[in-house]
Design a protein around this motif. Structure first.
Motif, PDB file in Angstrom:
ATOM      1  N   ASP A  26       0.889  -1.160  -0.077  1.00 40.54           N
ATOM      2  CA  ASP A  26      -0.128  -0.021   0.087  1.00 40.54           C
ATOM      3  C   ASP A  26       1.017   0.957  -0.038  1.00 40.54           C
ATOM      4  O   ASP A  26       1.196   1.980   0.884  1.00 40.54           O
ATOM      5  N   TYR A  27       1.404   1.503  -1.086  1.00 37.52           N
ATOM      6  CA  TYR A  27       2.605   2.390  -1.295  1.00 37.52           C
ATOM      7  C   TYR A  27       2.000   3.972  -1.037  1.00 37.52           C
ATOM      8  O   TYR A  27       2.701   4.996  -0.636  1.00 37.52           O
ATOM      9  N   ALA A  28       0.697   4.072  -1.341  1.00 28.77           N
ATOM     10  CA  ALA A  28      -0.020   5.480  -1.103  1.00 28.77           C
ATOM     11  C   ALA A  28       0.186   5.808   0.405  1.00 28.77           C
ATOM     12  O   ALA A  28       0.252   7.035   0.893  1.00 28.77           O
ATOM     13  N   SER A  29      -0.402   5.115   1.063  1.00 26.59           N
ATOM     14  CA  SER A  29      -0.503   5.045   2.670  1.00 26.59           C
ATOM     15  C   SER A  29       1.017   5.087   2.903  1.00 26.59           C
ATOM     16  O   SER A  29       1.238   5.980   4.044  1.00 26.59           O
ATOM     17  N   ALA A  30       1.878   4.152   2.581  1.00 31.06           N
ATOM     18  CA  ALA A  30       3.227   4.383   3.036  1.00 31.06           C
ATOM     19  C   ALA A  30       3.761   5.700   2.912  1.00 31.06           C
ATOM     20  O   ALA A  30       4.358   6.186   3.722  1.00 31.06           O
ATOM     21  N   ILE A  31       3.504   6.168   1.701  1.00 31.66           N
ATOM     22  CA  ILE A  31       4.216   7.533   1.273  1.00 31.66           C
ATOM     23  C   ILE A  31       3.344   8.504   2.334  1.00 31.66           C
ATOM     24  O   ILE A  31       4.189   9.571   2.854  1.00 31.66           O
ATOM     25  N   SER A  32       2.228   8.700   2.740  1.00 30.92           N
ATOM     26  CA  SER A  32       1.629   9.575   3.342  1.00 30.92           C
ATOM     27  C   SER A  32       2.096   9.513   4.793  1.00 30.92           C
ATOM     28  O   SER A  32       2.698  10.444   5.272  1.00 30.92           O
ATOM     29  N   TRP A  33       2.503   8.288   5.133  1.00 32.34           N
ATOM     30  CA  TRP A  33       3.117   8.115   6.561  1.00 32.34           C
ATOM     31  C   TRP A  33       4.392   8.427   6.565  1.00 32.34           C
ATOM     32  O   TRP A  33       4.971   9.320   7.662  1.00 32.34           O
ATOM     33  N   TYR A  34       5.468   8.032   5.670  1.00 30.62           N
ATOM     34  CA  TYR A  34       6.735   8.549   5.518  1.00 30.62           C
ATOM     35  C   TYR A  34       6.894  10.170   5.399  1.00 30.62           C
ATOM     36  O   TYR A  34       7.996  10.542   5.979  1.00 30.62           O
ATOM     37  N   GLU A  35       5.999  10.746   4.851  1.00 33.25           N
ATOM     38  CA  GLU A  35       5.873  12.126   4.458  1.00 33.25           C
ATOM     39  C   GLU A  35       5.970  12.899   5.975  1.00 33.25           C
ATOM     40  O   GLU A  35       6.413  14.113   6.086  1.00 33.25           O
ATOM     41  N   GLN A  36       5.379  12.330   6.886  1.00 32.41           N
ATOM     42  CA  GLN A  36       5.070  12.851   8.474  1.00 32.41           C
ATOM     43  C   GLN A  36       6.278  12.563   9.171  1.00 32.41           C
ATOM     44  O   GLN A  36       6.421  12.926  10.383  1.00 32.41           O
ATOM     45  N   CYS A  37       7.304  11.866   8.669  1.00 36.30           N
ATOM     46  CA  CYS A  37       8.656  11.450   9.448  1.00 36.30           C
ATOM     47  C   CYS A  37       9.650  12.321   9.400  1.00 36.30           C
ATOM     48  O   CYS A  37      10.747  11.923  10.301  1.00 36.30           O
ATOM     49  N   GLY A  38       9.869  13.165   8.691  1.00 41.08           N
ATOM     50  CA  GLY A  38      10.925  14.073   8.461  1.00 41.08           C
ATOM     51  C   GLY A  38      12.150  13.099   8.415  1.00 41.08           C
ATOM     52  O   GLY A  38      12.196  12.333   7.458  1.00 41.08           O
ATOM     53  N   THR A  39      13.128  13.564   9.004  1.00 36.51           N
ATOM     54  CA  THR A  39      14.567  12.834   9.041  1.00 36.51           C
ATOM     55  C   THR A  39      14.504  11.591   9.897  1.00 36.51           C
ATOM     56  O   THR A  39      15.465  10.913  10.129  1.00 36.51           O
ATOM     57  N   TYR A  40      13.416  10.906  10.410  1.00 34.78           N
ATOM     58  CA  TYR A  40      13.663   9.758  11.262  1.00 34.78           C
ATOM     59  C   TYR A  40      13.851   8.704  10.384  1.00 34.78           C
ATOM     60  O   TYR A  40      13.365   8.340   9.624  1.00 34.78           O
ATOM     61  N   ALA A  41      15.108   7.929  11.172  1.00 33.26           N
ATOM     62  CA  ALA A  41      15.584   6.683  10.640  1.00 33.26           C
ATOM     63  C   ALA A  41      15.788   6.917   9.186  1.00 33.26           C
ATOM     64  O   ALA A  41      16.300   7.895   8.688  1.00 33.26           O
TER      65      ALA A  41
END
Length: 179
Positions: free
Chosen positions: A152-167
């Motif tokens: 589910d790349y669309a959801s993954a993108i949405s979540w990763y966009e909120q992570c900044g430079t985390y990991a």
């Protein structure tokens, strides 16, 4: 003998009338507080309204009830009380800590969205604590990773966009955007 009898009757009358007065009710509430019966004492002080230090004593009782709940690990119940006392002592910080502990429980169970809700409340209550935003990033990253794992790349993108430079969130974000 008559004087002793009159004094005894007067004392008995005072005992019977005293609880009916605000002062008597206040003394009863203080006795409950001193006995550690914080819930009953709180009710009694609340009933007295602004008589003497009743409002402050009612807040103290609620605070102690929350502390007892916190000590036993009843974080949701403690938090609910602390949130009614946000300007009393360190209640806002303790409410934030309760939310954090609820978030950690949710994370342990894999309920990251519930954890995010709790952590966002922690940040709102105690913005000085840097642990809360870090845990928020971790939850968002875990949700992104889980979405990526099932395609589910669309959801993954949405979540990763909120992570900044985390990991390695930015690298994962770019990988998902290429899918």
């Amino acid at each position: 003998l008559t004087i002793v009898l009159l004094l005894a009757l007067a004392a008995a009358g005072t005992v019977l009338v005293l609880p009916q007065t605000q002062y008597g009710q206040y003394r009863e509430a203080m006795s409950l507080l001193e006995a550690g019966d914080f819930e009953e004492a709180c009710d009694a002080f609340t009933e007295l309204g602004d008589y003497k230090e009743s409002e402050e004593n009612a807040s103290f009782c609620r605070y102690r009830m929350a502390q007892d709940l916190y000590t036993t690990g009843s974080y949701a119940e403690a938090c609910a009380i602390y949130e009614t006392l946000l300007t009393y002592r360190n209640s806002a910080v303790l409410a934030a800590d309760c939310q954090y502990r609820l978030a950690m429980d949710a994370m342990d169970e894999g309920r990251y969205e519930d954890a995010i809700t709790c952590l966002e409340q922690s940040v709102a209550l105690d913005s000085a604590n840097t642990l809360y935003p870090d845990k928020l990033l971790q939850c968002r990253y875990e949700l992104g990773f889980a979405a990526e794992e099932v395609g589910d790349y669309a959801s993954a993108i949405s979540w990763y966009e909120q992570c900044g430079t985390y990991a390695d969130a930015q690298q994962r974000l770019m990988n998902c955007q290429q899918m």
